[in-house]
Scaffold this motif. Structure first.
Motif, short mmCIF file in Angstrom:
data_model
loop_
_atom_site.label_atom_id
_atom_site.label_comp_id
_atom_site.label_asym_id
_atom_site.label_seq_id
_atom_site.Cartn_x
_atom_site.Cartn_y
_atom_site.Cartn_z
N ARG A 57 76.59 -86.22 -10.63
CA ARG A 57 75.40 -86.90 -10.12
C ARG A 57 74.44 -85.91 -9.47
O ARG A 57 73.23 -85.99 -9.65
N SER A 58 74.97 -84.97 -8.72
CA SER A 58 74.15 -83.97 -8.05
C SER A 58 73.37 -83.13 -9.06
O SER A 58 72.17 -82.87 -8.88
N ILE A 59 74.02 -82.73 -10.13
CA ILE A 59 73.37 -81.93 -11.18
C ILE A 59 72.30 -82.77 -11.89
O ILE A 59 71.19 -82.29 -12.16
N LEU A 60 72.61 -84.03 -12.18
CA LEU A 60 71.63 -84.90 -12.83
C LEU A 60 70.41 -85.11 -11.93
O LEU A 60 69.27 -85.12 -12.41
N LEU A 61 70.65 -85.26 -10.62
CA LEU A 61 69.53 -85.39 -9.69
C LEU A 61 68.68 -84.12 -9.65
O LEU A 61 67.46 -84.18 -9.52
N GLN A 62 69.32 -82.96 -9.76
CA GLN A 62 68.58 -81.69 -9.82
C GLN A 62 67.67 -81.66 -11.05
O GLN A 62 66.52 -81.22 -10.96
N ILE A 63 68.18 -82.14 -12.17
CA ILE A 63 67.38 -82.17 -13.39
C ILE A 63 66.20 -83.11 -13.22
O ILE A 63 65.06 -82.78 -13.59
N ILE A 64 66.44 -84.28 -12.63
CA ILE A 64 65.35 -85.23 -12.37
C ILE A 64 64.32 -84.59 -11.44
O ILE A 64 63.11 -84.71 -11.68
N GLU A 68 60.46 -84.11 -12.33
CA GLU A 68 59.42 -84.72 -11.50
C GLU A 68 58.43 -83.67 -11.00
O GLU A 68 57.25 -83.95 -10.85
N ALA A 69 58.91 -82.46 -10.75
CA ALA A 69 58.05 -81.39 -10.23
C ALA A 69 57.18 -80.78 -11.33
O ALA A 69 56.08 -80.30 -11.05
N ASN A 70 57.65 -80.82 -12.55
CA ASN A 70 56.91 -80.22 -13.68
C ASN A 70 56.29 -81.33 -14.52
O ASN A 70 56.95 -82.29 -14.86
N GLY A 71 55.05 -81.17 -14.87
CA GLY A 71 54.41 -82.14 -15.77
C GLY A 71 54.05 -83.42 -15.06
O GLY A 71 53.74 -83.45 -13.88
N THR A 72 54.11 -84.52 -15.81
CA THR A 72 53.74 -85.83 -15.29
C THR A 72 54.96 -86.52 -14.71
O THR A 72 55.92 -86.80 -15.43
N MET A 74 57.51 -89.36 -13.32
CA MET A 74 57.81 -90.72 -13.72
C MET A 74 57.68 -91.67 -12.52
O MET A 74 57.33 -92.82 -12.67
N PHE A 75 57.97 -91.15 -11.32
CA PHE A 75 57.95 -91.98 -10.12
C PHE A 75 56.79 -91.59 -9.22
O PHE A 75 56.55 -90.40 -8.99
N SER A 76 56.11 -92.58 -8.68
CA SER A 76 55.06 -92.31 -7.70
C SER A 76 55.71 -92.01 -6.36
O SER A 76 56.89 -92.32 -6.14
N SER A 77 54.94 -91.44 -5.45
CA SER A 77 55.47 -91.19 -4.10
C SER A 77 55.87 -92.49 -3.42
O SER A 77 56.88 -92.55 -2.72
N GLY A 78 55.09 -93.53 -3.66
CA GLY A 78 55.41 -94.84 -3.09
C GLY A 78 56.74 -95.38 -3.60
O GLY A 78 57.53 -95.92 -2.84
N ALA A 79 56.98 -95.23 -4.92
CA ALA A 79 58.24 -95.71 -5.50
C ALA A 79 59.42 -94.93 -4.94
O ALA A 79 60.45 -95.51 -4.59
N LEU A 80 59.27 -93.60 -4.84
CA LEU A 80 60.34 -92.78 -4.28
C LEU A 80 60.60 -93.14 -2.82
O LEU A 80 61.75 -93.22 -2.38
#
Length: 188
Positions: A57-64, A68-72, A74-80
């Motif tokens: 899970r930790s590695i998958l979260l790193q990928i997410i 999220e940091a590169n490109g467009t 998926m989640f807005s700041s409000g959603a996060l």
């Protein structure tokens, strides 16, 4: 989990130097390689090389996080922010289940669209490029469908919350809690 599934999973070990070692290929890999495994629907588990602790899970979260940091994003700041607020909240378990079911519903819709369109593309499954073309043409219709789905989902969630509040009031309404059920005008 049964042992046959575990045995067929690819094992990746994470070492203290933060390097990832793929035991199947006997080589070090990067997060980009792990992302590729995800994209290819490859089953894998990431464990700490010393403690054997599951770090998947930790590695998958790193990928997410990288995505999220590169490109467009998926989640807005409000959603996060809203997701963070649910941690430790009484509704945390329900929210996790709710998000998983919504993602699964989206995947099911995507699979049905791919299945029904096989005739158009000579039986070939939809590739990333085909999805891009499809969404360019069908984007507004899909947006409408998703908006309706989200609205229905929101209404269902609100109904569940109202039912829980009503059940809580019914369950605890007979207890003589200070201030419960009294009107400020009657207190003098």
């Amino acid at each position: 989990m049964n042992s046959t599934k575990k045995a067929s999973e690819r094992l990746i070990k994470k070492y203290p130097n933060r390097r990832l070692y793929d035991t199947q290929t006997s080589s070090y890999i990067t997060l980009a390689d792990v992302k590729q495994l995800v994209l290819e629907n490859e089953e894998f588990t990431v464990v700490d090389a010393k403690t054997e602790e599951d770090l998947t899970r930790s590695i998958l979260l790193q990928i997410i996080l990288e995505e999220e940091a590169n490109g467009t994003p998926m989640f807005s700041s409000g959603a996060l922010s809203q997701i963070i607020r649910y941690y430790g909240h009484a509704m945390q378990g329900m929210m996790g289940s709710y998000l998983e079911k919504n993602i699964q519903a989206f995947i099911d819709i995507q699979n049905k669209l791919a299945e029904s369109s096989k005739g158009f593309y000579e039986g070939k499954p939809f590739s990333q490029e085909m999805w891009t073309q499809f969404m360019n043409v069908q984007g507004p219709m899909m947006q409408g469908m998703m908006s309706n789905y989200i609205e229905q989902s929101k209404n269902l969630f609100m109904q569940m919350q109202e039912q829980m509040q009503s059940q809580t009031k019914n369950m605890f309404g007979s207890f003589p809690f200070p201030g419960a059920g009294t009107n400020d005008k009657t207190k003098k």
